[in-house]
Scaffold this motif. Structure first.
Motif, mmCIF file in Angstrom:
data_model
loop_
_atom_site.group_PDB
_atom_site.id
_atom_site.type_symbol
_atom_site.label_atom_id
_atom_site.label_comp_id
_atom_site.label_asym_id
_atom_site.label_seq_id
_atom_site.Cartn_x
_atom_site.Cartn_y
_atom_site.Cartn_z
ATOM 1 N N GLU A 1 0.785 -1.225 0.000
ATOM 2 C CA GLU A 1 0.000 0.000 0.000
ATOM 3 C C GLU A 1 0.823 1.284 0.000
ATOM 4 O O GLU A 1 0.267 2.363 0.167
ATOM 5 N N LYS B 1 -6.232 5.866 2.540
ATOM 6 C CA LYS B 1 -6.839 4.700 1.905
ATOM 7 C C LYS B 1 -6.120 3.398 2.250
ATOM 8 O O LYS B 1 -6.479 2.343 1.739
ATOM 9 N N ARG B 2 -5.123 3.463 3.112
ATOM 10 C CA ARG B 2 -4.397 2.254 3.482
ATOM 11 C C ARG B 2 -5.134 1.498 4.575
ATOM 12 O O ARG B 2 -5.610 2.095 5.536
ATOM 13 N N ARG B 3 -5.205 0.179 4.417
ATOM 14 C CA ARG B 3 -5.811 -0.662 5.447
ATOM 15 C C ARG B 3 -4.776 -1.174 6.442
ATOM 16 O O ARG B 3 -5.080 -1.342 7.629
ATOM 17 N N TRP B 4 -3.562 -1.448 5.946
ATOM 18 C CA TRP B 4 -2.589 -2.155 6.778
ATOM 19 C C TRP B 4 -1.318 -1.362 7.032
ATOM 20 O O TRP B 4 -0.609 -1.662 7.981
ATOM 21 N N HIS C 1 -2.244 -6.141 12.378
ATOM 22 C CA HIS C 1 -3.576 -6.464 11.873
ATOM 23 C C HIS C 1 -3.725 -7.982 11.829
ATOM 24 O O HIS C 1 -3.019 -8.666 11.084
ATOM 25 N N ASP D 1 -5.469 -11.278 10.809
ATOM 26 C CA ASP D 1 -6.424 -11.881 9.888
ATOM 27 C C ASP D 1 -7.232 -12.978 10.564
ATOM 28 O O ASP D 1 -8.349 -13.285 10.139
#
Length: 360
Positions: free
Chosen positions: A284, A291-294, A328, A330
């Motif tokens: 990312e 807009k980055r998730r991680w 994060h 999963d």
């Protein structure tokens, strides 16, 4: 036809990438098995080639080992943003001899043949040199809509590298040093015919991946598929057939926890990563922060035979800290998983000579 469970397929993939419990101890042997280390200028944590080597070799690896292998021992060579074993040069020489395939590139070389000869003459007299020390004598500038537009010297050097006329002799910081290929590559290296070389590369790639598709998406530089290498296989719950290294089937597996480079070959083929590991991942750093998730350079987290999360981390060398901004998950982490990941974070910080700053 090998019929594999997903657990078996994942174990084959992890073990083939030298990420199981049996750590290798030698850099050259590691690169020989993996076939390559990818070079990328981003070093939010560490340069990718070093991070990949560390994730296999651990604290016994130091970046100067790679420099020594490339620049003094010549047991490895850098070509087209990849570090490869020097003995594999023979598998690329046939392709170099007919490069480029695109007519536009051939025409640019033709009209700038005097420029080409100027570069070769200068390197012959004064090489190795960084690109900034090579005068631009082109007749027709290189035209591109991208970052290479009008970067004539760099473009010519890279074209000549792809043709096997020049080679990267080393680096000064991040600057590549260019020289005549005959002064970098071993004299008398045999040329493996193109089709035989392709089959051999496919076979080596399969041994490094363990399991892969026969035909995959076209990607730059290094394919993700393996042609007819190995033997056919199916994976339970995954559509289609695969190719598997028969020597990897049925081998015992002991897993461990590892932090991976975003360019690591275990996760490089995003479709394969999703199909075998159920792991969604995207680098990312090219996205706007909002807009980055991680995270900018989130490291995939491997636990045994599963990819279980992403670690948002960066090396702040100005303050001497490894800054952890997020982990994060999963899947829900067990206490053991958290302890193992924490141990890997501490090990990474120690290898980098930094202390850990946890901002989570």
């Amino acid at each position: 036809m090998h019929r594999l469970s997903r657990d078996e397929a994942r174990a084959i993939a992890v073990r083939a990438q030298l990420l199981d419990g049996r750590r290798p101890s030698d850099l050259l042997a590691t690169v020989r098995h993996l076939t390559l280390l990818q070079i990328d200028p981003t070093s939010a944590v560490a340069p990718s080639a070093d991070l990949v080597a560390w994730s296999r070799l651990g604290d016994g690896y130091h970046p100067e080992h790679l420099t020594t292998a490339l620049e003094r021992d010549r047991t490895l060579f850098e070509h087209n943003a990849m570090v490869r074993p020097m003995e594999d040069l023979r598998l690329y020489l046939a392709a170099m001899s007919v490069w480029p395939g695109r007519e536009a590139s051939r025409e640019w070389l033709r009209v700038n043949d005097r420029f080409r000869r100027d570069v070769l003459d200068l390197l012959g007299r004064a090489g190795p040199l960084p690109s900034r020390d090579v005068p631009d004598t082109c007749v027709v500038p290189w035209a591109s809509t991208g970052w290479t537009n009008d970067r004539n010297v760099t473009q010519m050097l890279e074209f000549l590298m792809m043709r096997g006329e020049v080679a990267i002799a080393g680096r000064r910081g991040r600057q590549r040093l260019w020289d005549l290929a005959e002064r970098v590559y071993p004299a008398g290296t045999p040329v493996v015919p193109a089709e035989e070389a392709r089959r051999m590369r496919d076979g080596r790639r399969l041994r490094a991946l363990g399991i892969a598709r026969q035909k995959g998406a076209s990607v730059p530089v290094e394919p993700v598929d393996v042609g007819e290498a190995g033997e056919p296989a199916t994976v339970e719950g995954v559509a289609g057939t695969w190719r598997v290294d028969p020597g990897a089937v049925g081998q015992p597996f002991t897993g461990r926890t590892a932090l991976l480079s975003p360019f690591d070959r275990l996760v490089h083929d995003r479709r394969r990563t999703l199909e075998l590991f159920g792991f969604e991942y995207q680098l990312e750093m090219y996205k706007p922060a909002g807009k980055r998730r991680w995270g900018y350079f989130a490291l995939p987290v491997l636990h045994r035979d599963r990819l279980v999360g992403k670690l948002d981390v960066r090396a702040d060398r100005a303050t001497g800290r490894l800054v952890v901004s997020g982990l994060h998950e999963d899947v829900p982490f067990t206490r053991e998983m958290r302890d193992d990941v924490a141990g890997e974070i501490d090990a990474l910080a120690g290898w980098l000579g930094l202390s850990v700053e946890d901002r989570r």
